[in-house]
Design an enzyme around this catalytic site. Structure first.
Site, mmCIF file in Angstrom:
data_model
loop_
_atom_site.group_PDB
_atom_site.id
_atom_site.type_symbol
_atom_site.label_atom_id
_atom_site.label_comp_id
_atom_site.label_asym_id
_atom_site.label_seq_id
_atom_site.Cartn_x
_atom_site.Cartn_y
_atom_site.Cartn_z
ATOM 1 N N GLU A 127 38.762 31.714 31.765
ATOM 2 C CA GLU A 127 37.590 32.402 32.339
ATOM 3 C C GLU A 127 37.625 33.850 31.871
ATOM 4 O O GLU A 127 38.694 34.364 31.546
ATOM 5 C CB GLU A 127 37.679 32.403 33.878
ATOM 6 C CG GLU A 127 37.634 31.030 34.490
ATOM 7 C CD GLU A 127 38.087 31.042 35.958
ATOM 8 O OE1 GLU A 127 38.411 32.124 36.482
ATOM 9 O OE2 GLU A 127 38.137 29.956 36.552
ATOM 10 N N LYS A 146 38.018 37.706 32.239
ATOM 11 C CA LYS A 146 38.680 38.570 33.221
ATOM 12 C C LYS A 146 37.754 39.766 33.445
ATOM 13 O O LYS A 146 37.623 40.631 32.585
ATOM 14 C CB LYS A 146 40.052 39.036 32.727
ATOM 15 C CG LYS A 146 40.808 39.844 33.778
ATOM 16 C CD LYS A 146 42.213 40.189 33.313
ATOM 17 C CE LYS A 146 43.083 40.758 34.408
ATOM 18 N NZ LYS A 146 42.550 41.882 35.125
ATOM 19 N N ARG A 180 38.195 42.853 43.251
ATOM 20 C CA ARG A 180 38.397 41.517 43.806
ATOM 21 C C ARG A 180 37.738 41.447 45.174
ATOM 22 O O ARG A 180 37.779 42.420 45.937
ATOM 23 C CB ARG A 180 39.907 41.300 43.947
ATOM 24 C CG ARG A 180 40.335 39.923 44.382
ATOM 25 C CD ARG A 180 40.326 38.990 43.208
ATOM 26 N NE ARG A 180 40.843 37.672 43.557
ATOM 27 C CZ ARG A 180 42.102 37.303 43.376
ATOM 28 N NH1 ARG A 180 42.988 38.150 42.890
ATOM 29 N NH2 ARG A 180 42.473 36.075 43.676
ATOM 30 N N ARG A 190 40.621 43.366 48.084
ATOM 31 C CA ARG A 190 41.923 42.830 47.694
ATOM 32 C C ARG A 190 43.011 43.166 48.714
ATOM 33 O O ARG A 190 43.956 42.422 48.906
ATOM 34 C CB ARG A 190 42.252 43.435 46.339
ATOM 35 C CG ARG A 190 43.566 43.063 45.814
ATOM 36 C CD ARG A 190 43.709 43.735 44.487
ATOM 37 N NE ARG A 190 45.072 43.637 44.078
ATOM 38 C CZ ARG A 190 45.454 43.329 42.856
ATOM 39 N NH1 ARG A 190 44.561 43.099 41.939
ATOM 40 N NH2 ARG A 190 46.710 43.272 42.560
ATOM 41 N N GLU A 221 35.355 38.217 41.747
ATOM 42 C CA GLU A 221 35.420 39.620 41.320
ATOM 43 C C GLU A 221 33.996 40.142 41.248
ATOM 44 O O GLU A 221 33.114 39.482 40.685
ATOM 45 C CB GLU A 221 36.081 39.678 39.934
ATOM 46 C CG GLU A 221 36.298 41.061 39.395
ATOM 47 C CD GLU A 221 37.709 41.612 39.634
ATOM 48 O OE1 GLU A 221 38.504 40.998 40.374
ATOM 49 O OE2 GLU A 221 38.001 42.676 39.063
ATOM 50 N N PHE A 239 35.193 32.652 41.315
ATOM 51 C CA PHE A 239 36.025 31.758 40.510
ATOM 52 C C PHE A 239 36.894 30.804 41.319
ATOM 53 O O PHE A 239 37.640 30.023 40.764
ATOM 54 C CB PHE A 239 36.865 32.537 39.490
ATOM 55 C CG PHE A 239 37.568 33.758 40.032
ATOM 56 C CD1 PHE A 239 38.638 33.631 40.884
ATOM 57 C CD2 PHE A 239 37.127 35.026 39.669
ATOM 58 C CE1 PHE A 239 39.277 34.761 41.371
ATOM 59 C CE2 PHE A 239 37.772 36.164 40.150
ATOM 60 C CZ PHE A 239 38.856 36.030 41.006
ATOM 61 N N ARG A 283 52.232 35.994 42.861
ATOM 62 C CA ARG A 283 51.987 36.323 41.466
ATOM 63 C C ARG A 283 52.727 35.273 40.650
ATOM 64 O O ARG A 283 53.795 35.529 40.111
ATOM 65 C CB ARG A 283 52.545 37.732 41.206
ATOM 66 C CG ARG A 283 52.061 38.391 39.962
ATOM 67 C CD ARG A 283 52.624 39.796 39.877
ATOM 68 N NE ARG A 283 51.938 40.737 40.739
ATOM 69 C CZ ARG A 283 50.720 41.223 40.513
ATOM 70 N NH1 ARG A 283 50.052 40.848 39.437
ATOM 71 N NH2 ARG A 283 50.172 42.070 41.344
HETATM 72 P P1 AMP Z 1 45.641 42.557 37.396
HETATM 73 O O1 AMP Z 1 44.914 43.379 38.419
HETATM 74 O O2 AMP Z 1 45.691 43.201 36.046
HETATM 75 O O3 AMP Z 1 46.969 42.037 37.901
HETATM 76 O O4 AMP Z 1 44.785 41.227 37.113
HETATM 77 C C1 AMP Z 1 44.474 40.286 38.093
HETATM 78 C C2 AMP Z 1 43.124 40.603 38.663
HETATM 79 O O5 AMP Z 1 42.082 40.268 37.744
HETATM 80 C C3 AMP Z 1 42.740 39.761 39.869
HETATM 81 O O6 AMP Z 1 43.328 40.249 41.043
HETATM 82 C C4 AMP Z 1 41.233 39.907 39.894
HETATM 83 O O7 AMP Z 1 40.883 41.072 40.619
HETATM 84 C C5 AMP Z 1 40.867 40.140 38.451
HETATM 85 N N1 AMP Z 1 40.077 39.048 37.847
HETATM 86 C C6 AMP Z 1 39.010 39.255 37.029
HETATM 87 N N2 AMP Z 1 38.506 38.106 36.607
HETATM 88 C C7 AMP Z 1 39.228 37.109 37.156
HETATM 89 C C8 AMP Z 1 39.190 35.688 37.082
HETATM 90 N N3 AMP Z 1 38.295 35.032 36.335
HETATM 91 N N4 AMP Z 1 40.113 34.991 37.803
HETATM 92 C C9 AMP Z 1 41.042 35.636 38.549
HETATM 93 N N5 AMP Z 1 41.136 36.977 38.648
HETATM 94 C C10 AMP Z 1 40.246 37.718 37.958
#
Ligand code: AMP
Length: 551
Positions: A244, A246, A251, A266, A295, A334, A406
């Site tokens: 998908e 990102k 969130r 979040r 998101e 999602f 995680r």
């Molecule tokens: P990070 O903040 O870099 O750890 O990346 C994870 C975050 O990406 C998640 O907590 C979401 O806020 C965001 N995110 C964006 N698109 C998606 C997606 N398709 N599925 C899950 N998380 C996503």
């Protein structure tokens, strides 16, 4: 249970070093508690007052607490701060100050843990303009009834920072042992209801009560999180994976019952007030009672706008309508965790996705490409970047939704950027025209639940950002010496750097070359910052690529 007994229990644990010993101490206490005491004890022992799903705050920052302590001890607030600086710990300072007080008046009332809890709840409930004074008054009364040892732990609980090293994992194990229930069921129940206090109460009833827990609407569930990884690595391990986009936004978790909808951030804060437009879209997107995970992004002329624009909307308290006109927010859903009374988190992702597509208007469901072909996924990745997204997420089709974890079932793929999310633990006052704000910040990573200083950050801030950061930090100062201050760790900075270097200057053993403030991550809390292990990992990768370059 008397609060004094609770305090003795904390003291015993504080003097232990082994995790198993801690589990043993807690496990022996739990069976003797009443159903009312059990959830309170479980939360208190982890330094919490409210269930994890609740965003409620006590609203007593260090500054108010010191004022109340000063009053009870009969000294000025500044003298309290001097004492804290000397002892290096709020709890110990309060204990010492109260022991002087009790030489004068020895008449305190026996406090039960449930009494303390109820008093804290009424302190939290005070709102409005006059509330600060009233809160201080209530804290004074509570501390006035406390013995020195109780004061030590009461002060720490009020700052929600017990510092006796008891984490959620230890308490989960203690619950499993104390009530002879399967620890996997304890974890499962925790994932669904997000309140270990309530889980303990259910464990006491029995295994079936734990097995039968359901997610409750309007009690937000912790968000499932992602790890870093690679496209070939995921395909090799799992074959077919779901890709998908990102999205670079914020969130959210959306809860809907009938015509009522709420949005949570979040950090599980209720942000409904700031996002009526998104709630409207999502309410209209399904006829069912649901919990959706997604998101929200800001767009302009169909293209995503920077993440900050979304965060600004999440934080907005006033002039919501005006803000809506300036920025269009679009939800991208999602995942689905709940439909019409049924909890879905244990189902494989493919099944949840099927329901999501059936139940929610397609327009808001994040598109997905399922493939075992690295070329196809690579193309999706390039498409994502070309469309202005952050990268892609790869998800294991057979995996359950694991709240708060995680794990390796969600992998993020994005261009390598050299930034770290770090906790702000201290600062130095600025100079010249910046003398009224903090100018440079001490930031830390985490290791086994402890915060480890890693670097100082003094560049990259605009004057507005320094003023905003000062505003957020000024009430969390726990000690100061000269120009240096230390904070109760609450704030997270994203910090950019040119290179990681080995260095003895900070406890982490590394230093950042050219550290630079990138942005405030107030969607993250300090449990989500970079770990020392992952920094070591980055250093290894960095030195490998440097070697490869030299060859
Ligand atoms: P990070 O903040 O870099 O750890 O990346 C994870 C975050 O990406 C998640 O907590 C979401 O806020 C965001 N995110 C964006 N698109 C998606 C997606 N398709 N599925 C899950 N998380 C996503």
């Amino acid at each position: 249970m008397l609060f004094l007994e609770f305090s003795r229990c904390c003291e015993e644990i504080e003097n232990l070093s082994g995790r198993l010993d801690m589990i043993d101490v807690i496990g022996r206490v739990l069976p003797g508690l009443s159903p009312e005491e059990l959830p309170v004890f479980v939360r208190f022992i982890m330094g919490k007052i409210f269930p994890d799903w609740s965003a409620q705050k006590l609203g007593i920052g260090p500054s108010l607490l010191y004022e109340a302590v000063g009053y009870v001890a009969g000294i000025k607030k500044d003298a309290v701060i001097v004492k804290i600086n000397k002892t290096g710990d709020v709890g110990v300072a309060v204990e010492e100050l109260l022991s002087k007080k009790s030489q004068i008046s020895l008449s305190h009332q026996d406090l039960e843990i449930v009494d303390v809890y109820n008093k804290l709840i009424s302190i939290a409930a005070r709102g409005g303009a006059t509330s600060q004074k009233e809160k201080v008054r209530m804290v004074q009364l509570l501390l006035g009834d406390a013995s020195p040892l109780e004061g030590r732990y009461l002060a720490r609980i009020m700052l929600e920072e017990l510092r006796i090293g008891v984490g959620e994992g230890s308490v989960r194990e203690a619950i499993a042992t104390a009530f002879s229930v399967d620890s996997a069921l304890v974890e499962h129940a925790m994932q669904a209801i997000n309140d270990l206090g309530e889980v303990a109460r259910l464990a006491r009833i029995g295994q079936d009560a734990l097995r039968d827990v359901r997610i409750t609407l309007f009690h937000p569930v912790r968000m499932m999180l992602a790890q870093q990884g690679s496209i070939p690595g995921m395909v090799q391990e799992h074959g077919e994976v779901a890709a998908e986009f990102k999205y670079d936004g914020s969130r959210f978790q959306f809860h809907k019952k009938g015509n009522a909808g709420k949005m949570y951030s979040r950090r599980l804060e209720d942000v409904s007030g700031a996002l009526p437009d998104v709630i409207g879209l999502l309410l209209a997107s399904t006829d069912h009672d649901v919990i959706l995970d997604g998101e929200v992004i800001a767009t302009k002329d169909g293209r995503p706008m920077p993440f900050q624009s979304v965060l600004r909307r999440f934080r907005r308290r006033h002039d919501i309508a005006e803000a809506q006109e300036a920025i269009t927010l679009v939800p991208n859903v999602f995942d689905i965790l709940y439909i019409d009374g049924v909890t879905l988190i244990d189902l494989p992702f493919t099944d949840r996705r099927k329901r999501l597509v059936e139940m929610v208007t397609r327009q808001y469901v994040a598109p997905q490409v399922v493939s075992a072909d690295t070329q196809v996924i690579g193309r999706t990745y390039r498409d994502a970047l070309a469309a202005g997204h952050e990268g892609i997420m790869l998800k294991v089709p057979g995996s359950p939704y694991t709240p708060g974890q995680r794990g390796k079932n969600w992998i993020k793929i994005k261009p390598e950027v050299d930034t770290l999310d770090l906790a702000v633990i201290g600062a130095e006052w600025g100079e010249g025209k910046r003398a009224h704000v903090f100018g440079s910040f001490l930031v830390a990573c985490q290791d086994q639940g402890k915060l480890i200083p890693l670097s100082r950050v003094a560049t990259g801030f605009s004057d507005e950002q320094l003023a905003e950061v000062h505003d957020l930090l000024k009430d969390t100062v726990i000690s100061s010496a000269g120009k240096e201050v230390r904070f109760e760790p609450e704030l997270v900075f994203e910090v950019g750097y040119a290179e990681l270097q080995v260095s003895p200057t900070y406890e982490a053993g590394f230093a950042l070359r050219f550290p630079r403030f990138i942005r405030l991550r107030d969607d993250k809390d300090t449990t989500e910052i970079e770990t020392l292990d992952s920094i070591k990992d980055r250093y290894q990768r960095q030195s490998k690529s440097a070697q490869a370059y030299r060859k």
